[in-house]
Design an enzyme around this catalytic site. Structure first.
Site, short mmCIF file in Angstrom:
data_model
loop_
_atom_site.label_atom_id
_atom_site.label_comp_id
_atom_site.label_asym_id
_atom_site.label_seq_id
_atom_site.Cartn_x
_atom_site.Cartn_y
_atom_site.Cartn_z
N ASP A 288 0.78 -1.22 -0.02
CA ASP A 288 0.06 0.04 -0.03
C ASP A 288 0.61 1.44 -0.11
O ASP A 288 1.31 1.95 -0.98
CB ASP A 288 -0.96 0.04 1.14
CG ASP A 288 -1.79 -1.07 1.22
OD1 ASP A 288 -1.78 -2.17 0.35
OD2 ASP A 288 -2.98 -1.38 1.83
N GLU B 241 -4.67 -6.94 12.99
CA GLU B 241 -4.22 -6.68 11.65
C GLU B 241 -2.68 -6.24 11.64
O GLU B 241 -1.74 -6.66 10.96
CB GLU B 241 -4.82 -5.46 10.98
CG GLU B 241 -4.57 -5.28 9.43
CD GLU B 241 -5.12 -4.32 9.13
OE1 GLU B 241 -5.02 -4.04 7.83
OE2 GLU B 241 -5.83 -3.22 9.72
#
Length: 845
Positions: free
Chosen positions: A581, A815
């Site tokens: 990302d 996460e």
């Protein structure tokens, strides 16, 4: 007298004629010549027109043909047959908890399944309507997830709400022609600190997804006693709602019943339908205690749309039936599904029989878990073993079966197209935030699941490769069906065919090959060669797609496509396709970039392609040559080693002199400021970019080490190990941070709304690769063997201890983890690749 015409004698020149006195023959010749030249020009013009039209129509045809390719499936036979997930072929996996996006629900592995599920809410609470159904982080539950789940026959889940806990259990029993029977049990207990026993409404439902029919059977004063139904996959069946009890024998003293019978155009509408059918007109009146109005389902009333006319939903409506029981804790309720084709049923799977079956499955699970991972033998505590069982179980319980169409687009399509319908059996990263398939996540998921059940890995990998198109592209994010699409922001729905994702499924294939090589006759690995034989044609196309569409500007280099185009709005344009990302790449995206992580992925993939080809007796020399070239440490250093950084690096059009600044918005004197657009943060470039190494030290720098491309005797390995262990760079007591603390981009926001994501936080998938690589380098001859061994023990301990500690403190696996405090952050539960902690505990790489 008129003059006489002079005779021309021999040897005399004829007098010149005036222009208007030319002979007739010459005149005709010139005229013919002019006509001929005109015809040539006309013919050329006609020819050019015909050629232009032919070229235009050919180009139009080619563009139309190319436009269709993005949505044209691979022509070769699929890895899995159409009926591979049917009750006939795979009865033991037909029913399952394949709805990861809801707290508790089951469906079949068929395109249009009858689905079942659970909703609940606390009555008489300070919140008006606190309906729980789909997994939502906003529900602020203290914790939820599977404690035990074998992926086949049973599961035990715990859901901790504000002042009570629901334990949801299911057991399956094989029999008949349609996947057999199953029973749910839901047990509600109040928390010890609760002042009074909560009153809870449980809502059990069944819904048809455009196929099949349901019929309600209502008992007087007892609500919905049962549902009978029929579908093509299930034949005739019956769902029975048993009365709530306080134990296995005694009934509760008081319960209220309500039911809802309606239709739905889609499964994503179920929650809204229930919310819009709730009423307060019902009275809860126990024998002892005050009478109170409670909230229950009544007649469904579609919401009134003010000031807008919504078009009617064109989808076919399907039956939706719901049974609500409202009762005070503690209590237990069972729901029984029985297939009419189960003709020799010994007894009903309820009460003591279910308890006995459940305890037997738990004991088998415990024994199999220890055989597989050996954590007790390694000295882990019982609490740590329970944590690791929950991590595995959540991944198995998070397997979903999805069916639908992706939305895709190529450079040749003006508008997005619908991809052909397809099925996907896959694990999901997060039930609350990412309840769908992600290509690069799935390879990491299958590293764990292949140790538990290689058949799951074979089926999941086959489903992914069966979604490949004729070009060799697989949409990297699978959003199949209306229910899945309802959870995805619109800007992420369309998948573009120039975009790749790390080919992590090769990691799972490597594991299957190694398992087969270790014991070819073992029942778990015996089917692998036949599976690879069917997979190989598609695998070749997939590899070739990467090797042609993601090539870099110089030979044997690679570049991720799909970087953000609007560079003005990002501190560093994201590269979502890399999986990392917002990790810092070249500041100004261009065709001159070279990405070291993709180079290493291709080195890994080519080596595994060679292994698969050798196993199958197929030509493998070209794959070996590619692997040899891409693994050449000299080439790797030439393309990606930065002397300035002393580490591997991307290369591109880059400057570090960038920052986010508030843009200036001119407001004319006397004009109200609120009439003008709000000032945004936009990128300011203080020094022009130039072609150079990006010089960002972090996860990307580690990839030659992570994927074991570096030779064990390479001096560059010493640099890598030193940077990893430096607390001012990548080392923390909780794992390796994603970006060095010394980097200018460390923990910097990418826009005013985008917090840093891969710019410092600790990610378990990359840390797993690091621990795996350290284990490798500590086991092979080389000058850095002892250093790798020391780092291995330290890093493994740090990661395992922190993930476990956060699970105990928060109730979740996360996460990512904060690199300063170790606190879990991001989406939760995240029992996708963060569950790889189990493999680190087991030291299975």
């Amino acid at each position: 007298m008129g003059r006489q015409r002079k005779r021309v004698g021999a040897g005399e020149a004829a007098p010149l004629l005036r222009k208007d006195e030319r002979p007739v023959g010459l005149h005709l010749k010139e005229k013919k010549k002019k006509v001929d030249i005109g015809k040539v020009f006309i013919n050329i013009s006609i020819g050019l027109c015909i050629f232009s039209l032919a070229w235009f129509f050919c180009a139009l045809y080619m563009r139309s043909s190319l436009a269709k390719r993005v949505a044209t499936l691979h022509p070769l036979p699929r890895v899995l047959d159409d009926n591979s997930t049917s009750a006939e072929v795979s009865p033991e996996r037909f029913w399952g908890s394949y709805r990861p996006q809801v707290y508790f629900g089951m469906k079949t592995r068929s395109p249009k399944s009858i689905v079942t599920g659970l909703m609940w809410m606390r009555q008489f609470s300070s919140m008006d309507v606190n309906l729980r159904h789909t997994c939502e982080q906003g529900d602020n539950l203290q914790g939820y997830g599977w404690l035990m789940h074998d992926g086949l026959s049973f599961g035990v889940q715990e859901v901790r709400d504000k002042d009570f806990t629901l334990t949801t259990e299911f057991v399956k029993r094989k029999g008949g022609d349609h996947g057999g029977d199953w029973t749910w049990r839901v047990t509600a207990k109040q928390h010890s600190f609760s002042r009074q026993a909560p009153v809870i409404s449980l809502m059990f439902y069944a819904a048809a997804d455009t196929q099949g029919s349901l019929r309600a059977h209502v008992e007087e004063k007892k609500g919905l006693g049962s549902i009978t139904g029929f579908s093509e996959e299930l034949g005739h069946f019956k769902i029975t709602f048993r009365k709530p009890v306080t134990g296995e024998q005694s009934n509760v003293k008081y319960a209220c019943y309500n039911n809802l019978q309606t239709v739905t155009p889609g499964l994503e509408r179920l929650t809204d339908i229930v919310k819009n059918s709730l009423s307060r007109r019902f009275v809860y009146s126990p024998p002892s205690g005050e009478k109170r109005h409670y909230i229950a389902v009544d007649t469904y009333k579609p919401p009134h749309q003010q000031h807008q006319q919504k078009p009617d939903d064109p989808r076919k409506e399907s039956d939706f039936l719901l049974h609500q029981v409202t009762v005070e804790t503690p209590f237990q309720i069972e729901v029984l599904f029985e297939s009419a084709s189960f003709r020799s049923r010994p007894n009903q799977l309820v009460g003591a029989t279910m308890t006995e079956e459940l305890e037997q499955r738990k004991a088998e699970f415990d024994a199999r878990f220890e055989r597989t991972f050996g954590l007790e033998r390694k000295g882990f505590s019982q609490a740590q073993v329970r944590f690791s069982k929950a991590a595995l179980s959540n991944m198995l319980g998070g397997m979903g079966y999805f069916y639908g169409q992706s939305v895709v687009q190529s450079a040749y399509n003006e508008y997005p197209l619908l991809y052909p319908e397809g099925a996907l059996f896959t694990a999901v990263p997060s039930r609350s935030f990412f309840p769908r398939g992600f290509l690069w996540d799935e390879g990491f998921h299958q590293l764990l699941l292949s140790k538990w059940d290689p058949q799951v890995t074979r089926e999941a990998t086959a489903h992914w490769l069966d979604l490949i198109n004729v070009e060799g592209w697989i949409p990297r994010e699978q959003i199949l069906g209306d229910e899945a699409r309802s959870k995805v922001p619109a800007e992420f729905v369309v998948q573009r065919n120039e975009n790749a994702n790390p080919p992590t499924l090769f990691l799972a294939l490597q594991e299957l090959i190694e398992q087969h090589a270790a014991d070819p006759d073992a029942p778990a690995s015996r089917p692998t060669p036949a599976f690879l034989r069917r997979l190989f044609p598609r695998l070749k196309t997939w590899f070739e797609w990467y090797n042609t569409t993601q090539t870099g500007p110089v030979p044997n280099s690679y570049r991720w496509r799909g970087r953000d185009k609007d560079t003005n709005l990002f501190l560093n344009p994201k590269t979502l396709t890399s999986g990392l990302d917002d990790y810092p790449r070249a500041s100004h995206p261009s065709g001159e970039e070279r990405h070291v992580d993709l180079h290493c992925w291709m080195a890994l993939a080519s080596g595994i392609m060679a292994s698969v080809a050798r196993l199958l007796g197929e030509p493998h020399a070209e794959y070996e040559r590619t692997h040899r070239v891409l693994s050449d440490n000299g080439l790797l250093s030439e393309l990606h080693w930065s002397e300035q950084l002393g580490a591997f690096s991307d290369y591109g059009n880059h400057t570090q002199a960038v920052s986010l600044q508030q843009e200036k918005v001119y407001v004319p004197p006397g004009q109200p400021r609120h009439h003008y657009a709000a000032a945004r943060l936009v990128r300011s470039v203080r020094r022009a970019p130039k072609l150079q190494h990006v010089n960002a030290l972090g996860y990307v720098s580690l990839f030659p080490f992570l994927l074991r491309v570096l030779r064990a005797d390479s001096p560059k390995l010493e640099h890598v190990l030193r940077d990893m262990r430096d607390a001012d760079k990548l080392w923390t007591p909780y794992g390796l941070r994603s970006l060095s603390k010394t980097d200018p981009m460390y923990m910097k926001r990418n826009t005013e709304h985008d917090a840093p994501y891969w710019r410092g936080p600790i990610w378990i998938n990359i840390n797993y690769l690091a621990v795996r690589a350290l284990s490798h380098y500590s086991g092979v001859e080389g000058p850095y063997r002892e250093k790798a061994a020391a780092l291995y023990g330290e890093l493994r301990t740090n990661i395992v201890d922190n993930v476990y500690r956060q699970y105990v403190e928060t109730g979740y696996i996360w996460e990512q983890y904060n690199d300063s405090t170790g606190r879990g952050q991001g989406s939760h539960p995240f029992t996708g690749w963060s569950a790889l902690t189990v493999l680190m505990m087991a030291e299975q790489y």
